[in-house]
Design a protein around this motif. Structure first.
Motif, short mmCIF file in Angstrom:
data_model
loop_
_atom_site.label_atom_id
_atom_site.label_comp_id
_atom_site.label_asym_id
_atom_site.label_seq_id
_atom_site.Cartn_x
_atom_site.Cartn_y
_atom_site.Cartn_z
N CYS A 97 0.85 -1.27 -0.05
CA CYS A 97 -0.02 -0.14 -0.12
C CYS A 97 1.22 0.75 0.08
N GLY A 98 0.41 2.30 -0.24
CA GLY A 98 1.15 3.50 -0.54
C GLY A 98 1.31 3.97 -1.60
N GLY A 99 1.87 5.25 -1.49
CA GLY A 99 1.77 5.86 -2.99
C GLY A 99 2.66 6.28 -4.24
N GLY A 100 3.52 5.17 -5.53
CA GLY A 100 4.62 5.39 -6.36
C GLY A 100 4.44 6.61 -6.90
#
Lengths: 312, 289
Positions: free
Chosen positions: A23-26
Motif C-alpha cells: 500500500c502507499g503511492g508510487g
C-alpha cells in the motif's frame, strides 16, 4: 501498483514484507510538471549532499526520478564520460585523462563547486602533546619511505611511544587530496598504515589507541568530537583548527578542499536536469551544512547559478 | 600374549574420548555464541527503529524519515527475476548432465568446470555482468542486468544441487518406466522430475538465499545507492537491501548505523521466510508422492 512480482515464480513467497509495502503511492508523472530522469554517480564523499538534493528535489517535483550512485570519483567519471550519467559527483577536479575520455565521446563537462570539506587529522583524546602539527611534520610522517615510527621522531620532547597510523585506502579521493596537499605528490604515501575505505573504522581505530594518528573527512570528526581530538595545522601562519569557519574562509590550509559536481553540458539542455542543477545551487546553503559539510560563502552559489550556460 | 601383559589402558582411552567430545562441543558453542552475539547486537540496535514507516518510506538524509521501500522492492524484483532465469537453466543443465549426457571426457570437463565456477568470487561475476549485460547487451544499470548477473552467480550451485537430487532418484524407477514402454522424455517428465523436485526446489531456494545477500557484484554493475522510486519494469534502475545497509553503515551519524541494523533484521526475516518456504515445499511434495 505494479510493483510486486508475478505470483508463481518458484519459491518466492515472501508475503510478510511484500504485504506491508503493497500500500502507499508510487511516484508517477505529475500533471503539467516535469518528468524524466536525472542520473548522478561518483564520489561517496559528495554522495550525502547529492542524496539530500535528490530527496528534496523529488518531494518538490514528484514527476522526476533522480538516482545517485557511489562508484567513486574515478568510476563516476568513467560512466559520465561514457554518457551513462548526467552529473558526476567528484571530490577532486577532473583529471586531464578523464577530460580526454569525455572529449572522445563528445561530452563537455562543466565544473561546479558545491561545498567545502576539511580533511581532519585526528588523535586520541588521551594524546596531550600533538595538539598542533606543521605541514612539514605531517609530510615527514606520511611520505613514502618515511622513517618515523615513534612520536619522538616527529618532534623532540614528544613521548617515546610508538606511532600508529590510520587513513583511507588508496582508491579514495580523500587519499588523493591528502597526499597531494601534504606530501606534495598525489598518491605518494607510506604504505604501512591501517587503511580502511570506511571512515567509521578509522574513527573506532583512533578512539581505542592512544598512540594513533589518522585523517578523514570533517563530517566524521564533527560527529565524533567527544571521542576524538583534532590536530591544528600550522601552514607557516600559526596553528589553525578545523572548524566550519576556518574551512570556509580557507584559513584552514592546505587541507580545506572543494567538492564538485560535473554537468554534462548537453544533458543540461533537458529541462529536468537543468531544474535539478538550479535546485542544487539554490538549496546548497541550507542542505550542505545539514549533512556535515561546509557551504561556499559570499554569494558564490548565486554567481554559479548565474554562470550556468543559458537554456536554449 | 598372556592376560597379564595386556594393558587395556581404559582410563587413557576414555579420557581421549572425553577430550574429543569436549572439543567438538566447544566448536558448536563457538559458532553458536558468535551468532547469538551478532543477533543480540543487531536486535538491540535495530528493533527501536523498526516500524511500518521504516518499511514504507524511501531513504532519507534524516534518520527519522528514512525507510527501505525502494530497497525491499528492488530485492524482491531481483529475487523473482534471478529465480526465473536460474531455475529453468539450472534444472535443464542438470537434467541433461544426469539423464542424457554420455560419460565421456567432454562431460567430465563440463562437470569439473561447473564445480569450479561455484568457487569463483562474486565480484568476478560483477565484472562479467558489467561487460556483458550492462554494456554489450545494453541493458543499462537495470534490475534485469543485475538479475542475470546473480543468476550466473548461483547457476553452478543450482546445477549441482539439482544433479544431486536427480541422482538420488532410484534407477529402478527409471527402469520400471522404460519396462512399461515409456520414452525417455516420459520417464523424465512423469517419474524422475516429480521425485527429484523437492530436492531441486530446496537447492534453488538456498542458492537464492545466497544471492539475496550479495552486494559486491551489484555495486559493480552499477546498482544505485539513493533511489526513491520502485522499479516498475525489468529495465528500471534499482537498489537492494544489502547496498542500503552498506551505505548506512558508512555514514558518520550513529542513527544511520541503527537504521542499518533495522534493515539487517528485515533482510534476515526475508531470508528466514525463504528458507521456511523451501522446507514447506519439500514437505508438501514429499507427502504427495
Amino acid at each position: 501498483m505494479r510493483t510486486t512480482f508475478k505470483a508463481g515464480t518458484v519459491g518466492l513467497a515472501i508475503p510478510l514484507v511484500a504485504g506491508a509495502i503493497a500500500c502507499g503511492g508510487g511516484g508517477g508523472v505529475s500533471e503539467g510538471g516535469l518528468g524524466g530522469m536525472v542520473t548522478l554517480d561518483g564520489s561517496s564523499t559528495v554522495f550525502p549532499i547529492s542524496e539530500a538534493m535528490a530527496e528534496e528535489f523529488q518531494i518538490a517535483n514528484p514527476g522526476v526520478r533522480v538516482t545517485v550512485g557511489i562508484s567513486g570519483t574515478g568510476g563516476g567519471f568513467k560512466k559520465f564520460c561514457g554518457g551513462e550519467t548526467d552529473i558526476s559527483d567528484a571530490s577532486r577536479p577532473i583529471k586531464d585523462s578523464e577530460r580526454e575520455l569525455c572529449a572522445e565521446n563528445g561530452i563537455v563537462p562543466i565544473e561546479v563547486p558545491v561545498a567545502w570539506d576539511g580533511l581532519t587529522v585526528v588523535i586520541n583524546p588521551e594524546n596531550d602533546w600533538a595538539a598542533c602539527m606543521t605541514v612539514d611534520e605531517l609530510k615527514r610522517v606520511w611520505q613514502p619511505g618515511s622513517t618515523v615510527s615513534r612520536w619522538s621522531d616527529v618532534r623532540d620532547g614528544w613521548p617515546d611511544m610508538e606511532m600508529k597510523l590510520y587513513g583511507p585506502g588508496t582508491d579514495s579521493g580523500t587519499f588523493d587530496y591528502f597526499t597531494d596537499a601534504i606530501v606534495g605528490e598525489e598518491d605518494a604515501s607510506r604504505p604501512d598504515y591501517t587503511a580502511s575505505e570506511d571512515d567509521n573504522v578509522l574513527v573506532v581505530g583512533v578512539e581505542g589507541d592512544q598512540e594513533a594518528l589518522g585523517y578523514f573527512g570533517f563530517a566524521y570528526y564533527e560527529e565524533n568530537q567527544e571521542r576524538l581530538n583534532s590536530v591544528a595545522i600550522d601552514n607557516g601562519l600559526g596553528c589553525v583548527s578545523p572548524t566550519r569557519e576556518t574551512i570556509e574562509s580557507g584559513e584552514y590550509a592546505p587541507l580545506s578542499r572543494p567538492m564538485f559536481i560535473y554537468l554534462n553540458s548537453s544533458a543540461l539542455a533537458r529541462p529536468e536536469v537543468r531544474a535539478f542543477v538550479e535546485f542544487y545551487l539554490t538549496n546548497s546553503s541550507a542542505l550542505v551544512p545539514e549533512v556535515g559539510y561546509v557551504p561556499l560563502g559570499g554569494g558564490r552559489y548565486d554567481e554559479l547559478l548565474a554562470g550556468l550556460p543559458a537554456a536554449d | 600374549m598372556t592376560a597379564a601383559s595386556f594393558d587395556p589402558r581404559r582410563e587413557a582411552r576414555h579420557r581421549r574420548g572425553r577430550i574429543f567430545r569436549w572439543l567438538c562441543l566447544s566448536a558448536v558453542w563457538f559458532a553458536g555464541l558468535t551468532l547469538v552475539v551478532l543477533l543480540v547486537k543487531v536486535t538491540a540496535d535495530g528493533v527501536p527503529w523498526l516500524s511500518l514507516d521504516f518499511i514504507r518510506n524511501y531513504p532519507s538524509r534524516i534518520p527519522a524519515r528514512a525507510g527501505i521501500r525502494s530497497a525491499i522492492l528492488g530485492t524482491l524484483w531481483m529475487m523473482a527475476l534471478t529465480g526465473a532465469v536460474s531455475f529453468p537453466l539450472g534444472v535443464g543443465a542438470a537434467v541433461y548432465l544426469e539423464e542424457y549426457a554420455p560419460d565421456n571426457w567432454l562431460t567430465r570437463l563440463l562437470q569439473t568446470n561447473i564445480a569450479n565456477l561455484a568457487g569463483v568470487p562474486s565480484i568476478v561475476y560483477g565484472i562479467l555482468g558489467l561487460t556483458v549485460f550492462v554494456r554489450v547487451f545494453a541493458l543499462g544499470r537495470s534490475v534485469l542486468a543485475g538479475a542475470l548477473t546473480l543468476a550466473l552467480l548461483i547457476l553452478p550451485v543450482v546445477i549441482i544441487a539439482s544433479r544431486e537430487a536427480l541422482r538420488a532418484v532410484p534407477p529402478s524407477l527409471r527402469e520400471a518406466s522404460y519396462g512399461l514402454g515409456a520414452t525417455r522424455w516420459q520417464t523424465i517428465r512423469y517419474h524422475v522430475l516429480p521425485v527429484a523436485l523437492p530436492g531441486i526446489l530446496t537447492g534453488t531456494i538456498l542458492s537464492l538465499s545466497r544471492a539475496i545477500g550479495e552486494t559486491a557484484p551489484l555495486i559493480m554493475i552499477g546498482a544505485l545507492t539513493f533511489i526513491a522510486f520502485p522499479p516498475t519494469s525489468p529495465l528500471d534502475p534499482f537498489t537492494v537491501l544489502p547496498i542500503q545497509i552498506f551505505n548506512w553503515t558508512a555514514k558518520p551519524q550513529a542513527d544511520f548505523h541503527s537504521l542499518a541494523a533495522a534493515a539487517i533484521i528485515v533482510l534476515l526475516l526475508i531470508l528466514l521466510a525463504m528458507n521456511a518456504t523451501a522446507i514447506l515445499l519439500r514437505n508438501k511434495y514429499r507427502q504427495e508422492l
